[in-house]
Design a protein around this motif. Structure first.
Motif, short mmCIF file in Angstrom:
data_model
loop_
_atom_site.label_atom_id
_atom_site.label_comp_id
_atom_site.label_asym_id
_atom_site.label_seq_id
_atom_site.Cartn_x
_atom_site.Cartn_y
_atom_site.Cartn_z
N TYR A 112 34.90 48.34 41.00
CA TYR A 112 35.68 49.58 40.91
C TYR A 112 35.42 50.31 42.23
O TYR A 112 34.40 50.96 42.40
N LEU A 113 36.37 50.18 43.18
CA LEU A 113 36.09 50.58 44.55
C LEU A 113 37.24 51.39 45.15
O LEU A 113 38.39 51.28 44.73
N ARG A 114 36.89 52.16 46.18
CA ARG A 114 37.87 52.89 46.98
C ARG A 114 37.95 52.24 48.36
O ARG A 114 36.94 52.15 49.07
N LEU A 115 39.14 51.81 48.74
CA LEU A 115 39.30 51.13 50.02
C LEU A 115 39.27 52.09 51.20
O LEU A 115 39.32 51.65 52.35
N LEU A 162 39.05 43.30 40.04
CA LEU A 162 38.89 44.55 40.78
C LEU A 162 39.85 45.60 40.25
O LEU A 162 40.97 45.29 39.84
N PHE A 163 39.40 46.85 40.29
CA PHE A 163 40.32 47.99 40.24
C PHE A 163 40.08 48.77 41.53
O PHE A 163 38.95 49.16 41.83
N LEU A 164 41.14 48.98 42.30
CA LEU A 164 41.01 49.56 43.63
C LEU A 164 41.81 50.85 43.75
O LEU A 164 42.96 50.92 43.32
N ARG A 165 41.19 51.84 44.34
CA ARG A 165 41.87 53.08 44.71
C ARG A 165 42.01 53.14 46.23
O ARG A 165 41.34 52.42 46.96
N ASP A 166 42.86 54.04 46.68
CA ASP A 166 43.05 54.29 48.12
C ASP A 166 43.52 53.04 48.87
O ASP A 166 43.11 52.80 50.02
N ILE A 167 44.37 52.23 48.25
CA ILE A 167 44.95 51.10 48.97
C ILE A 167 45.88 51.66 50.05
O ILE A 167 46.73 52.51 49.76
N PRO A 168 45.74 51.23 51.30
CA PRO A 168 46.57 51.78 52.38
C PRO A 168 48.06 51.61 52.10
O PRO A 168 48.48 50.59 51.52
N PRO A 169 48.87 52.59 52.49
CA PRO A 169 50.33 52.47 52.29
C PRO A 169 50.87 51.20 52.93
O PRO A 169 50.51 50.84 54.05
N GLY A 170 51.72 50.51 52.19
CA GLY A 170 52.33 49.30 52.69
C GLY A 170 51.46 48.06 52.59
O GLY A 170 51.89 46.96 52.96
N ARG A 171 50.23 48.22 52.09
CA ARG A 171 49.30 47.10 52.03
C ARG A 171 49.18 46.51 50.63
O ARG A 171 48.64 45.42 50.45
N ALA A 172 49.70 47.21 49.63
CA ALA A 172 49.45 46.83 48.24
C ALA A 172 49.93 45.42 47.92
O ALA A 172 49.19 44.62 47.33
N PRO A 199 42.64 51.55 35.43
CA PRO A 199 41.24 51.27 35.10
C PRO A 199 41.12 50.65 33.71
O PRO A 199 41.56 51.24 32.72
N PRO A 200 40.54 49.47 33.59
CA PRO A 200 40.39 48.85 32.27
C PRO A 200 39.23 49.49 31.50
O PRO A 200 38.33 50.09 32.11
N PRO A 201 39.22 49.40 30.17
CA PRO A 201 38.04 49.84 29.41
C PRO A 201 36.80 49.15 29.95
O PRO A 201 36.80 47.93 30.18
N ILE A 202 35.74 49.92 30.17
CA ILE A 202 34.61 49.39 30.93
C ILE A 202 33.91 48.25 30.21
O ILE A 202 33.48 47.27 30.84
#
Length: 388
Positions: free
Chosen positions: A227-230, A251-261, A279-282
């Motif tokens: 569970y990370l922020r890029l 993975l669950f990712l936040r802050d994926i750069p625009p156009g990179r998803a 985010p899935p149930p932990i």
């Protein structure tokens, strides 16, 4: 009234929803002021619990980043105590809410501004992880946060601002900063192993709000869940190393750069790594994993500790760094990788951590020990509520 004023993530919203639900069952009528009312809004609405936005505030920090708090006093400073005009405006916003709701009591989860607005007028109980419920030192200050660093603002100046604003409002004057935050007594809702203030606290942390779930069994093969922020440089390099090694996981990712998803999703899929859209149930996410990779938020740390998973910590800010330091000292099976680790080293280290049977066994033993304790934060809250 329950309040979450500062902080990010699902932990605050989840915690207050749980408490509000339990309070209603015991005869209270809860209302929740949330920093981000969109977080779990549907869950609050399903329960019929009143939810509204907490007043927003701006940072008072004007120095060169990064902001490094020497103690909780600096946390109060950045929220508004460093600027009398901003502090007065925040308290006025809270005053209108207090006048409307007329709460019999306040449960404050990281709410330093509301704590002053209600000071000595409305019973206030601070709750949450160790960081947001700091103990008072005998001389009237707060313990240091991690290694010794200079104060961003002199605590005496912050107290002077609080007293001046309170005097202008005709309200009680605090003698020191901790008595503003500590209210009628706090509840530290984490296992004592994760309390960064354990060495200064007269009573150990109360433990989770409810008895933890049974620790998860060992997965059938080494896997990871992250569970990370890029936006974090090391997190980006960790994700790249996971793709390169093709270790199975999710993975669950936040802050994926625009156009990179789309491209990133394709790379992960080709490597056999599942990318969650939400985010899935932990418990569901960690069931097939041996290693939990995250930034060291207290909610994630507690989940990993109580479910019996090894943890790789990539702290992003001061609070998470303090959490990580404490976890590395007290929780077997926790690891940290240096920011300057070479990419080759990451590719070698990650598979080894996921497959560390001895560390995994010790993490499971710790989870069993934590789960066997009878104490809960909910039980610790009851005598405080009964005294109101």
């Amino acid at each position: 009234m329950l309040t979450w004023e500062v902080g990010e993530g699902f932990a605050h919203a989840t915690r207050l929803l749980l408490i509000a639900r339990q309070l209603r069952q015991t005869g209270w009528r809860p209302a929740v002021a949330a920093r981000d009312p969109e977080t779990l809004r549907s869950a609050y609405e399903a329960e019929g619990i009143e939810l509204f936005p907490a007043p927003q505030h701006e940072s008072c920090f004007t120095g060169t980043p990064p902001f490094r708090a020497a103690s909780y006093a600096d946390v109060m400073g950045i929220c508004g105590y460093a600027d009398r005009d901003r502090l007065a405006a925040s308290l006025a916003a809270w005053e209108s809410i207090l006048a409307r709701l007329k709460p019999a009591a306040i449960i404050a989860d990281y709410a330093p501004l509301l704590s002053l607005a209600a000071f000595r007028r409305i019973p206030l109980i601070p709750i949450g992880d160790g960081f947001v419920v700091p103990p008072a030192l005998p001389e009237g200050g707060f313990p240091p946060l991690g290694g010794k660093v200079p104060d961003v603002w002199p605590p005496a100046d912050l107290l002077a601002n609080a007293r001046a604003v309170q005097a202008a409002r005709g309200q009680p004057l605090p003698e020191n900063l901790p008595e503003i935050i500590n209210g009628i007594g706090g509840v530290v809702s984490i296992p004592p192993e994760l309390d960064i203030y354990a060495d200064w606290r007269p009573q150990p942390a109360a433990g989770p709000w409810e008895h933890p779930d049974t620790p998860l069994p060992r997965p059938d093969a080494p896997r990871f869940f992250g569970y990370l922020r890029l936006s974090h440089p090391l997190a980006r390099r960790i994700v790249k190393a996971l793709i390169d090694t093709r270790m199975p996981g999710a993975l669950f990712l936040r802050d994926i750069p625009p156009g990179r998803a789309d491209a990133l999703a394709g790379e992960l899929k080709a490597a056999g790594i599942r990318l969650h859209g939400t985010p899935p149930p932990i418990r569901e996410a960690l069931a097939p994993a041996s290693l939990f990779i995250h930034h060291g938020g207290i909610g994630s740390l507690t989940d990993g500790a109580t479910l019996g998973r090894m943890q790789l910590l990539l702290p992003r800010h001061r609070e998470q760094s303090c959490n990580a330091k404490r976890a590395l000292e007290t929780l077997p099976g926790c690891f940290r990788i240096g920011e300057n680790a070479r990419d080759e080293s990451l590719r070698e280290t990650l598979p080894r951590l996921m497959s560390d049977r001895q560390a995994f066994r010790r993490a499971q033993e710790t989870a069993t020990r934590i789960g066997a304790r009878p104490e809960t934060a909910w039980a610790a809250l009851q005598p405080l509520l009964a005294g109101i």
